[in-house]
Design a protein around this motif. Structure first.
Motif, mmCIF file in Angstrom:
data_model
loop_
_atom_site.group_PDB
_atom_site.id
_atom_site.type_symbol
_atom_site.label_atom_id
_atom_site.label_comp_id
_atom_site.label_asym_id
_atom_site.label_seq_id
_atom_site.Cartn_x
_atom_site.Cartn_y
_atom_site.Cartn_z
ATOM 1 N N ALA A 356 0.839 -1.206 0.000
ATOM 2 C CA ALA A 356 0.000 0.000 0.000
ATOM 3 C C ALA A 356 0.872 1.253 0.000
ATOM 4 N N VAL A 357 1.989 1.209 0.748
ATOM 5 C CA VAL A 357 2.910 2.349 0.761
ATOM 6 C C VAL A 357 3.495 2.569 -0.635
ATOM 7 N N LEU A 358 3.893 1.481 -1.296
ATOM 8 C CA LEU A 358 4.428 1.625 -2.656
ATOM 9 C C LEU A 358 3.371 2.216 -3.592
ATOM 10 N N GLY A 359 2.113 1.785 -3.419
ATOM 11 C CA GLY A 359 1.021 2.340 -4.222
ATOM 12 C C GLY A 359 0.850 3.836 -3.977
ATOM 13 N N ASP A 360 0.961 4.245 -2.710
ATOM 14 C CA ASP A 360 0.861 5.676 -2.383
ATOM 15 C C ASP A 360 1.962 6.474 -3.078
ATOM 16 N N LEU A 361 3.177 5.912 -3.068
ATOM 17 C CA LEU A 361 4.297 6.605 -3.717
ATOM 18 C C LEU A 361 4.025 6.769 -5.209
ATOM 19 N N CYS A 362 3.522 5.697 -5.846
ATOM 20 C CA CYS A 362 3.180 5.780 -7.273
ATOM 21 C C CYS A 362 2.181 6.904 -7.520
ATOM 22 N N ARG A 363 1.127 6.938 -6.717
ATOM 23 C CA ARG A 363 0.081 7.951 -6.930
ATOM 24 C C ARG A 363 0.592 9.364 -6.648
ATOM 25 N N ARG A 364 1.457 9.505 -5.645
ATOM 26 C CA ARG A 364 1.963 10.837 -5.311
ATOM 27 C C ARG A 364 2.835 11.393 -6.439
ATOM 28 N N PHE A 365 3.752 10.562 -6.933
ATOM 29 C CA PHE A 365 4.685 11.061 -7.951
ATOM 30 C C PHE A 365 4.054 11.063 -9.348
ATOM 31 N N ASP A 366 3.126 10.149 -9.573
ATOM 32 C CA ASP A 366 2.636 9.911 -10.935
ATOM 33 C C ASP A 366 1.141 9.629 -10.891
ATOM 34 N N PRO A 367 0.338 10.672 -10.621
ATOM 35 C CA PRO A 367 -1.108 10.468 -10.397
ATOM 36 C C PRO A 367 -1.820 9.840 -11.599
ATOM 37 N N SER A 368 -1.330 10.092 -12.812
ATOM 38 C CA SER A 368 -2.028 9.555 -13.987
ATOM 39 C C SER A 368 -1.473 8.209 -14.438
ATOM 40 N N GLY A 369 -0.472 7.697 -13.739
ATOM 41 C CA GLY A 369 0.056 6.379 -14.096
ATOM 42 C C GLY A 369 0.691 6.316 -15.465
ATOM 43 N N ILE A 370 1.527 7.311 -15.778
ATOM 44 C CA ILE A 370 2.151 7.320 -17.104
ATOM 45 C C ILE A 370 3.611 6.877 -17.079
ATOM 46 N N MET A 371 4.200 6.738 -15.880
ATOM 47 C CA MET A 371 5.618 6.397 -15.782
ATOM 48 C C MET A 371 5.781 4.889 -15.612
ATOM 49 N N ASN A 372 6.290 4.216 -16.630
ATOM 50 C CA ASN A 372 6.533 2.775 -16.570
ATOM 51 C C ASN A 372 5.365 2.042 -15.901
ATOM 52 N N PRO A 373 4.150 2.247 -16.426
ATOM 53 C CA PRO A 373 2.960 1.752 -15.723
ATOM 54 C C PRO A 373 2.957 0.234 -15.561
ATOM 55 N N GLY A 374 2.355 -0.202 -14.472
ATOM 56 C CA GLY A 374 2.252 -1.635 -14.209
ATOM 57 C C GLY A 374 3.371 -2.165 -13.343
ATOM 58 N N LYS A 375 4.489 -1.417 -13.256
ATOM 59 C CA LYS A 375 5.614 -1.908 -12.464
ATOM 60 C C LYS A 375 5.426 -1.600 -10.972
ATOM 61 N N LEU A 376 6.200 -2.259 -10.157
ATOM 62 C CA LEU A 376 6.227 -2.097 -8.697
ATOM 63 C C LEU A 376 4.863 -2.336 -8.047
ATOM 64 N N ALA A 377 4.042 -1.276 -7.974
ATOM 65 C CA ALA A 377 2.747 -1.445 -7.302
ATOM 66 C C ALA A 377 1.616 -1.160 -8.275
ATOM 67 N N GLY A 378 1.830 -1.448 -9.546
ATOM 68 C CA GLY A 378 0.755 -1.318 -10.533
ATOM 69 C C GLY A 378 0.575 0.101 -11.040
#
Lengths: 378, 378
Positions: A356-378
């Motif tokens: 969940a923490v990794l998911g939060d980091l993804c959303r904080r840095f990349d809200p639209s999911g455009i950076m290497n999407p699907g990796k780490l926490a989806g």
């Protein structure tokens, strides 16, 4: 004076090292992919160089820098150390491009060692080689590398070396010293000023000798150093000869090392049993710590005519070995990263709250999911 | 065999060390607060022990463990190292109780050193002492501690030592060797096996000598070791004598060290000028790295009759010095943590995106804000 260097993160290994060497320095970071990988890639994948024992993993070498993210710029000041809350460099390390792109990195560099020696020894068996390696690590002797092969890898290495006559002579030399059928090769490297190198070498050889080790000098070590980035090229040669080769790796505490090697190799050995195919595998400890070690297993299997069948075979092998790693409590990767292949096994070690923490980091840095999407926490 | 030990995180320093020593090991983590601080506290504040050069900061010693949070349990497996994504231990380190409570910690321990020597030297000035320290660090000599005092701290230390006759003899001894008015004391510690200690000592003394350093043997070093946890007790004695004392610290690259010391001391010197009060201050480098150093400044000021006025004086001093640290590019804390005092200066080094990440971590682990509320990111 501060022994730090600023690079654009896209710099490749050889370019980075040649610029540093011209000024009398080295980063000391030599992963097997050195020739084609970049500084930014090393940081984004938490890479570990072959001499990480002396120079440290990329986590230690990466002092700070700048990451461009869809949410803005993250500046990481290159403090020598800090107690000011959680370390945000550790969110960039291992982020695999999921949060943003590292554009600039400050790295910690070391003066080129005045002396560097590559020593090889053989031990009667893996247990005694491991005991010697641990005692070297615990004694605080400044070594820049340790590498211990299992009996199977030692046999394969000697078998592939060519020079049948010389290897025969070596085996007779070792045999009269009690090092025979289950022999394991240990490589250690000492780097630095003359006096430190001399003391470290003497102490390491004394410890090895106390554990049944027989020194064979620097020839094998020099040869290893000469060809240290070449093994990956074997993949294509083997493929043309009808064999697929892949490697896998993990890290775990010393007490769990024998068990995890046994279970990984058992999983590989059984994975293609239903297809009636044999799998050849061998293992070495590649990055040793006083508290545990990484281990690195190479496995080969015969190619089928159908490419789909080859992929199926590889999947069975990879999945079997990965499950064995998780079941034994190892990390799914010590130095290769997560990517696509290891993603299914990541939640087992991060846990639901960690994911969940990794998911939060993804959303904080990349809200639209455009950076290497699907990796780490989806 | 794995040189790891599991503790409940509430264990205090002396209890932890006595349990390890009974088995022939040490954690090697000795902050000045050692007697009263706990393992969990060291981890939550990113603590650094006096011998961190040899044993590492708590970041290196903390292998894993368990944190209980309002959102559930975060398990951190004690891998020797891992490339499986961002390292979640680094979210626990420095979390200052804001995310949850660490209940169990696995730490990496070291066999007790067979030998340990505390050597003192004096240099003609701070620049030459710093050059010697850097050369020792760059040479890869295995030292477990380095500590360099400015001329002002050296003078204060010798003045407070008592033994007027002996100090006089020392000063005459140094003076004929060119070490006089601006002399700076350097302490180095070597720990380990006999041969390594011998080589490290010889190499370190040779480097020091090449930079104008004069060795005065082990007496001062032994005395430092004997009283290493006592300085904080001076606070009450000084208070009763009418003086307040506090310390502050930061870390920065070597090239920025002279400037940041100058600016911190300038800020302290000017802070109470309007009240017509003098401030006494002195500085040493306490944790040295090949790339930079922490520095630690002690400052004393006279107490007023009004407690509010004392708090006001302290606030002016603390704020002036903290602004100087931030302006020079240092971290607001190398080893003390953030807490309340440093919170206003944290956003300057984490940046808006970094502070947002810390806020996300707070909300993920503690959605209702019940864990040490107000700290870190509010």
């Amino acid at each position: 004076q501060s022994h730090q260097a600023v690079f654009e993160a896209g710099v490749a290994g050889p370019d980075l090292e040649s610029q540093l060497r011209a000024r009398g320095f080295t980063l000391g970071h030599f992963p097997q992919s050195f020739e084609y990988s970049t500084l930014g890639g090393w940081i984004a994948t938490r890479s570990s160089g072959q001499q990480s024992l002396g120079y440290g993993r990329i986590e230690r070498l990466f002092a700070g820098g700048r990451m461009e993210t869809p949410s803005g710029i993250l500046e990481l000041p290159p403090f020598p150390a800090s107690a000011a809350g959680p370390d945000l460099r550790e969110a960039v390390l291992g982020s695999e491009g999921r949060f943003g792109i590292l554009t600039e990195a400050v790295v910690r560099v070391t003066p080129l060692p005045r002396t560097e020696e590559f020593h090889s020894l053989f031990f009667p068996d893996f247990e005694q080689g491991g005991e010697a390696a641990r005692r070297m690590l615990w004694s605080g002797i400044p070594l820049s590398m340790l590498r211990l092969s299992t009996a199977q890898e030692t046999e394969t290495t000697l078998g592939l070396a060519g020079h049948e006559f010389l290897i025969g002579a070596l085996e007779r030399f070792l045999s009269v010293r009690g090092v025979a059928k289950h022999k394991c090769m240990l490589l250690f490297v000492v780097s630095g000023g003359e006096q430190i190198v001399k003391t470290a070498r003497k102490e390491a050889l004394a410890i090895a000798s106390g554990c049944g080790g027989v020194s064979v000098g620097k020839t094998f070590g020099r040869e290893w150093n000469r060809t240290r980035f070449r093994t990956p090229y074997l993949r294509n040669t083997l493929w043309e000869a009808g064999y697929a080769v892949d490697t896998l790796e993990t890290a775990i505490s010393w007490s769990a090392i024998p068990g995890i090697i046994r279970e990984i190799e058992r999983a590989l050995g059984e994975a293609l049993a239903e297809a009636g195919e044999e799998v050849h595998f061998f293992t070495h400890l590649s990055h040793l710590y006083p508290w545990g070690s990484s281990l690195y297993t190479t496995y080969l299997f015969r190619l089928a005519e159908d490419p789909e069948e080859n992929l199926h075979r590889w999947r069975r092998l990879k999945d079997g070995a990965s499950r064995a790693i998780i079941a034994q409590g190892g990390t799914i990767s010590h130095q290769h990263g997560v990517g696509v292949d290891h993603a299914p096994y990541l939640p087992a070690e991060k846990g639901p709250l960690g994911m969940a923490v990794l998911g939060d980091l993804c959303r904080r840095f990349d809200p639209s999911g455009i950076m290497n999407p699907g990796k780490l926490a989806g």
